[in-house]
Scaffold this active site. Structure first.
Site, PDB file in Angstrom:
ATOM      1  N   GLU A 155       0.803  -1.224   0.000  1.00  0.00           N
ATOM      2  CA  GLU A 155       0.000   0.000   0.000  1.00  0.00           C
ATOM      3  C   GLU A 155       0.839   1.279   0.000  1.00  0.00           C
ATOM      4  O   GLU A 155       0.359   2.328  -0.361  1.00  0.00           O
ATOM      5  CB  GLU A 155      -1.024   0.011   1.143  1.00  0.00           C
ATOM      6  N   LEU A 156       2.101   1.187   0.396  1.00  0.00           N
ATOM      7  CA  LEU A 156       2.883   2.415   0.356  1.00  0.00           C
ATOM      8  C   LEU A 156       3.337   2.758  -1.037  1.00  0.00           C
ATOM      9  O   LEU A 156       3.855   3.850  -1.256  1.00  0.00           O
ATOM     10  CB  LEU A 156       4.102   2.339   1.293  1.00  0.00           C
TER      11      LEU A 156
END
Lengths: 224, 218
Positions: free
Chosen positions: B49-50
């Protein structure tokens, strides 16, 4: 046009009581040397808006320094598990902490920087994020039903200063970021009244096709 | 089973949930063990998700690049065919329904499919990170966890901790059982033959409906 200044000059742009957005996600994409200079400047009573509260075990300089020194009075973040000091300060009341879902954080900042009045998201309905529970510092949020589905209204976020990161920056302020270090830097670059970028490399001119963040939003450049 | 055997057992069973070509997000901890158990003919794309749609494995020391890390901040790599994305794009993928499944740990989960995994008020405050968005957006929300916390049930009638999400969990996989979350309640679909159905019920506070086609976990 963006101006190249020293780390100390850049740090002095952050004033007591300012709201400060800080790009990066844990070890990737934080303007850490710039944060170190801000910590050394002794500025206080900051409201910091960042993905996380840093990770003091993994890297030396970063937002965790300012938190440790007591220079941050209010932290907005999505995840604080890798810096136990944040949880301690939150629980003993010495620092206000507002926890925001990561996707909502990105969209709140994007809305702030893109001139929108907020965003509607399904994230957080039925949780303390939506119901105004005291322990996360939120106020009760409006729920709107759009085409049969509930959404939470999230307000835009802006800041006095945005401190962001570049792998490469040209003298016009155009930014390229390699890897997943881009994370929150792209949205924060639009949401700060003053935008300062710390770059690993300063070049004359980037290939315009390579530019991730247009230099027109950048005010100051510092070399790492 | 000791702790590491329990984790491996759960990860192995979770791996059977994926179809070839799925785009999945794995939470920190146990869920990251799942790819090691994927069948040879099943390839999935991992979302970090980063900032990666198509994350790879941890690099060797010579190839560490601090601009390519995983969601825990440890060195990572991009997979062949992967892409770097910013946070807004990443969560556009997540909320926009483009992620087929997410696998998360839990402190508590209840019979309505509510999940609590981000805060114990006054004690542990990791924060929700991307978990709330993942629960709101992923097609399948799989909870992978140990069945109990030192003997006390984690699968409850109603969560007592602040929620991460309302009614979003679709499946619970533990070292004792595979449980589907349905409109009628929790349905016990598979069991670990080391335990009896009664033992599983005893370790579960919520009511369990035993499926007609109940079978052992393979």
């Amino acid at each position: 046009m963006a101006k190249v200044i020293s780390l100390q000059e850049a740090a002095a742009k952050v004033k007591d009581g300012d709201s400060v957005m800080v790009g990066g996600f844990l070890s990737a994409g934080g303007p850490n040397e710039l944060l170190h200079a801000v910590a050394e400047s002794g500025v206080k009573n900051l409201t910091a808006i960042a993905n996380d509260g840093g990770d003091p075990k993994r890297y030396e300089h970063g937002l965790h320094e300012l938190i440790h020194n007591g220079q941050v009075s209010w932290l907005w973040a999505t995840h604080i598990g890798l810096n136990p000091e944040v949880g301690q300060k939150m629980n003993d009341g010495s620092m206000k902490v507002t926890l925001v879902p990561q996707g909502s954080m990105a969209e709140k900042i994007r809305a702030g920087g893109y001139g929108l009045g907020g965003v509607l998201t399904p994230t957080g309905i039925g949780t303390p994020v939506g119901d105004g529970s005291e322990d996360v510092g939120n106020t009760k949020k409006t729920i709107m039903n759009i085409d049969g589905k509930d959404y939470l209204f999230e307000r835009p976020l802006k800041a006095d200063v945005a401190l962001i990161y570049a792998s490469k920056c040209d003298k016009y302020g155009n930014i390229f970021i390699h890897g997943d270090a881009r994370n929150f830097n792209t949205v924060m670059a639009f949401a700060g009244k003053t935008v300062i970028v710390q770059t690993n490399e300063l070049v004359d001119m980037l290939d315009p096709d390579e530019v991730l963040i247009p230099g027109v939003v950048v005010d100051y450049i510092v070399e790492k | 089973m000791d702790k590491s055997e329990i984790k491996a057992y759960i990860a192995k069973r979770v791996a059977k949930e994926f179809k070839d070509g799925d785009f999945v997000n794995l939470g920190i901890g146990l869920p990251t063990m799942v790819p090691a158990y994927l069948p040879e003919d099943v390839h999935v794309t991992l979302e970090a998700e980063l900032g990666m749609a198509g994350a790879g494995s941890a690099p060797d020391e010579a190839h560490v690049d601090w601009e390519v890390v995983d969601a825990g901040g440890a060195p990572s790599s991009v997979a062949i065919g992967g892409a770097f994305i910013d946070s807004a794009t990443s969560f556009g993928l997540i909320r926009g329904g483009h992620v087929d499944a997410t696998v998360l740990g839990a402190l508590q989960v209840d019979q309505k499919g509510n999940l609590a995994n981000w805060i114990i008020p006054g004690k542990m405050v990791p924060g929700m990170g991307g978990a709330m968005d993942l629960c709101a957006g992923a097609s399948n929300v799989i909870v992978a966890m140990e069945h109990t916390q030192k003997g006390s049930p984690k699968i409850l009638k109603e969560c007592t901790l602040p929620l991460t999400t309302q009614t979003c969990v679709t499946k619970i996989i533990t070292e004792m059982a595979v449980i589907d979350v349905t409109d009628k309640g929790l349905v016990l679909k598979e069991y670990n033959p080391e335990f009896t159905v009664d033992q599983i019920k005893e370790a579960t506070e919520a009511e369990l409906i035993v499926a007609d086609d109940l079978k052992p976990i393979e």
